[in-house]
Scaffold this active site. Structure first.
Site, PDB file in Angstrom:
ATOM      1  CG  ASP A 266      -2.189   0.781   1.015  1.00 12.75           C
ATOM      2  OD1 ASP A 266      -2.176   1.728   0.185  1.00 12.75           O
ATOM      3  OD2 ASP A 266      -3.206   0.490   1.676  1.00 12.75           O
ATOM      4  CD1 TRP A 267       0.264   6.021  -3.080  1.00  8.64           C
ATOM      5  CD2 TRP A 267       0.136   3.824  -3.381  1.00  8.64           C
ATOM      6  NE1 TRP A 267       0.202   5.777  -4.441  1.00  8.64           N
ATOM      7  CE2 TRP A 267       0.119   4.440  -4.661  1.00  8.64           C
ATOM      8  CE3 TRP A 267       0.079   2.426  -3.324  1.00  8.64           C
ATOM      9  CZ2 TRP A 267       0.047   3.722  -5.853  1.00  8.64           C
ATOM     10  CZ3 TRP A 267      -0.011   1.705  -4.511  1.00  8.64           C
ATOM     11  CH2 TRP A 267      -0.024   2.348  -5.748  1.00  8.64           C
TER      12      TRP A 267
END
Length: 820
Positions: A266-267
């Site tokens: 995920d970011w």
């Protein structure tokens, strides 16, 4: 919004449509997948490219970078031009493709799930897949399949259900649709990412049986159907971050399930270089903090074997090859088909519309005047906030849709979201706060006094243009009313309340003011493009006036349709399941004036309803997308039967649900959260604890009635075949969703739910029509995970089987002997 903050999702590449369509329902990993080696060779094209890549080029394929020609998407991975490896663009897309251009804003996934229709989920996926490629994207950072574990989770609207089987069926079907259009899908967030509170750091402690039987089933279904990519979650699982958790990324995902795509973070969810790569992480997004220069250095000093880099590059290239991105065989990018997208959006919103209550034939609406009340009656509420937000082609308001159907329609605001002008008499020196324009490069200030006659609660509302740093600074008695929020909270603030109807950004602050004078200082800067702002307020007096207007409208009308809202977003959880603001008081006042009131809920998840018994009807529409107004009107006026059923249990209140009263379960204590409810999530907890929900899982009413009879069940090695008859006993055509539940095995000495959903069928019947159907229940659903064997074991013995209209409305029962 900065590119590094504006998008978050996970990259998921789905390999071609090669899995059997029933894999999602059976949940049984094919033997070939079970034997697959995570480091097996790819095709000759991939191996040939891998041999030609330099170390720098390999590493460039394993982390995000800045897009030289951005389309407003979440992420970008550069290609290697000299070898013909194209770049990859990654877009968010749980309910449509999130870029700067227009796209079809589909209903929220939770509304899609309410239809209990995998074929509809497949067509939903096709719309996103088609539009993603048309809009220049290669990878979709969706779908999300984390279970609804707590009613407070801010992203419950982005996922499907509290039930593992239903979630698995729907995620597999949606992925088929997405990837069938040539767009790589990413299933997320792997794993145990069931809340937004402390999501970046919370350590989820969960036992092996719970993990496999509950949360992981949807992810396994995604792998079975051929998903190309998996997004690792932010949180820790049993002490180790998900993005460097070898048990999850290698032991389960690759060695047990045979996943051969790639795993991305995920970011900003990476935390290491060597540890993460060795554990099975392949790509860091959206930059290269750990998989850029740090990875190159680690290879050069031999703390990371280059074969680990090659392994990850091979996985990325192999998926690209499957989608024809390496040899030019990928189909040409299509044109958007906005009309086709809108048709599916309307169909999904109608199919998922869930009628929770309907007393005294309040619905469908008949002749007579209609009073529409509530802010989301006059404003289209398309989607929630965060990664799910889409720029729609259009979106009508429910008020306009109802006006097109009824002869006499009135409207009252009821609940004020955006405030009213501050009276000039309250400010000294005088100031018009309704629209102040600051020129580019300029600065404007106001120093004065705000005087209120009595002690009173004020909600200040600032509307402004520009990015957050240029927001007007409003100091009341020296305190900044609108400071910048930490982290993502500044950017993810909802799909409705964070913007005024004219597009200005909105922030609110409620304070208690003592009667008398208060110093007020406002400073606004014009920035590069100038700034327009206004400052408003909501007070007890303005609220009372709005409610009084709504009551007058309700009394004068034959029917009332009151729209209630709750605006959820990625990045933050709800603090209560009650409606926000003063909506409960509004509903109580309006229903007292007119009991023929239908409450339409545009909410993200379950809602408490202390006002329920005063209403005539309650219609759950969640976030219905760009065609939500038309779909809502179609259901209200009876053009279509409300075909939705709840995919989550609705608690009575904040004190009676699976994580209530135990902070160790939610939100966690000292950074650790315990899934101590075990396998008893959702409706299973209500059964185990003998607690009655407000509305049970699977609940939903029709405008007609149905009867079930003549049940039989037969066991074979492939599972159970449960047959029964369904008859429409009413006077109009309608939709029913009979559900089959299976009880415990007497032969297993493992924790088991009282009953679990085994299967379901959505069907429409004409008045008087009777149809016999068979629902198949897989051997996987009849099995439990044995932590001693680290494997599934079939639950043999005499099993009870129920047929019902919901988990709380079980109408038929039989038994069947399950044998090995």
């Amino acid at each position: 919004m900065p590119e590094t903050v504006s998008r978050r999702s996970t990259l998921r590449l789905l390999g071609g449509a090669i899995a059997v369509a029933t894999a999602a329902t059976t949940g049984i990993t094919p033997a070939a997948h079970a034997r697959a080696r995570p480091d097996r060779g790819a095709g000759p094209r991939v191996e040939g490219l891998l041999a030609k890549l330099t170390l720098d080029e390999k590493i460039s394929l394993l982390h995000g970078a800045t897009d030289p020609a951005p389309l407003g998407q979440a992420g970008y991975v550069p290609g290697v031009e000299r070898l013909g490896i194209p770049p990859l663009r990654l877009a968010d897309g749980p309910a449509g493709v999130r870029v700067t251009r227009h796209a079809t804003a589909l209903p929220a996934p939770v509304l899609l799930a309410s239809a209990f229709d995998p074929d509809l989920a497949r067509r939903y996926g096709r719309v996103i897949g088609h539009e993603g490629r048309a809009l220049g994207q290669d990878i979709l950072l969706s779908p999300m399949v984390n279970l609804i574990r707590t009613p407070y989770a801010g992203r419950n609207f982005e996922t499907f259900s509290e039930d593992p089987l239903l979630s698995a069926d729907l995620v597999a079907a949606e992925i088929e649709g997405i990837q069938g259009e040539g767009l790589i899908a990413t299933v997320k967030h792997y794993a145990m990412n069931n809340q937004e509170k402390d999501r970046m750091s919370v350590d989820v402690r969960v036992d092996e049986q719970t993990m496999h039987e509950v949360e992981l089933r949807g992810f396994e279904a995604a792998v079975d159907i051929g998903a190309g990519a998996v997004m690792g979650a932010y949180n820790k699982v049993n002490g180790t971050y998900a993005c460097e958790n070898k048990t999850l990324l290698t032991g389960i995902l690759r060695e047990r399930w045979g996943f051969d795509g790639w795993v991305m973070t995920d970011w900003f969810a990476a935390h290491s270089t060597a540890e993460a790569l060795a554990a099975g992480l392949d790509m860091e997004m959206p930059d290269g903090t750990y998989f850029g220069a740090a990875l190159k250095k680690a290879v050069q000093n031999r703390s990371v074997p280059e074969r680990h880099v090659d392994r990850s590059v091979r996985r990325v290239l192999a998926v690209m090859d499957r989608f024809g991105l390496l040899d030019g065989t990928a189909p040409a990018r299509p044109e958007r088909d906005a009309r086709a997208g809108a048709a599916v959006a309307l169909e999904v919103a109608e199919a998922g519309a869930t009628l929770l209550r309907n007393e005294h034939r309040t619905l469908p609406l008949t002749d007579g005047s209609v009073a529409v009340i509530g802010p989301t009656g006059s404003l289209p509420f398309v989607s929630g906030g965060g990664s799910a937000h889409v720029v729609p082609d259009h979106a009508d308001s429910p008020l306009d849709a109802i006006k097109a159907r009824a002869r006499e329609v009135t409207y009252a605001l009821g609940e004020d979201l955006y405030g009213k002008a501050i009276p000039a008499s309250a400010l000294d020196p005088a100031l018009d706060t309704e629209g102040h324009q600051v020129a580019a490069g300029g600065t404007w200030t106001y120093d004065g006094t705000l005087t209120v006659p009595d002690d009173e609660e004020w909600t200040f509302v600032v509307h402004y243009t520009g990015a957050p740093p240029s927001r007007p600074k409003v100091l009341l008695d020296g305190e900044d009313l609108f400071p910048l929020l930490p982290g993502y909270a500044e950017y993810f603030s909802g799909g409705l309340v964070s913007a005024a109807p004219d597009g200005l950004v909105v922030r609110r602050r409620t304070v208690r003011l003592a009667g008398g004078a208060h110093t007020l200082r406002i400073t606004a800067t014009g920035g590069d493009a100038g700034q327009l702002f206004r400052l408003r307020r909501v007070t007890a007096a303005t609220r009372a006036a709005d409610v009084a207007e709504a009551v007058r409208a309700a009394r004068a009308a034959r029917h009332v349709v009151l729209f209630a809202y709750e605006d959820a977003t990625e990045g933050q959880d709800r603090t209560t399941i009650a409606l926000p603001g003063h909506q409960e008081q509004l509903i109580e006042a309006v229903t007292a004036a007119n009991p023929r009131t239908t409450v339409v809920l545009n909410t993200s998840s379950s809602t408490s309803m202390p006002w329920l018994e005063r209403t005539g009807a309650v219609l759950q529409m969640y976030y219905p997308g760009q065609e939500g107004a038309g779909a809502t009107a179609a259901v209200l006026f009876g053009d279509t039967d409300p075909g939705g059923r709840l995919t989550q249990s609705f608690p009575v209140d904040d004190d009676h649900h699976p994580v209530a009263g135990d902070p160790r379960r939610y939100p966690g204590v000292d950074g650790t959260e315990e899934y101590s409810e075990g396998i008893h999530t959702g409706y299973r907890w209500y059964d185990a604890e003998d607690v009655r929900p407000l509305f049970p899982f699977g609940h939903g009413l029709s405008y007609t009635s149905f009867a079930y009879d003549d049940v039989s069940a037969r066991w074979s090695r492939r599972g159970l075949a449960v047959s029964f008859a369904v008859r429409n006993t009413g006077r109009r055509e309608g939709i029913t969703v009979p559900q089959v539940y299976v009880g415990r095995s007497p032969d297993l000495e493992l924790d088991q739910a009282v009953r679990v959903l085994g299967g379901y069928r959505r069907l429409g019947l004409r008045p008087g029509e009777r149809k016999r159907i068979t629902v198949h229940i897989s051997a996987r659903t009849l099995s439990s995970w044995d932590p001693r064997r680290h494997d599934w074991v079939l639950g043999t013995g005499r099993r009870s089987v129920w047929i019902g209209a919901s988990a709380g409305d079980l109408r038929l029962r039989t038994t069947v002997e399950v044998t090995k």
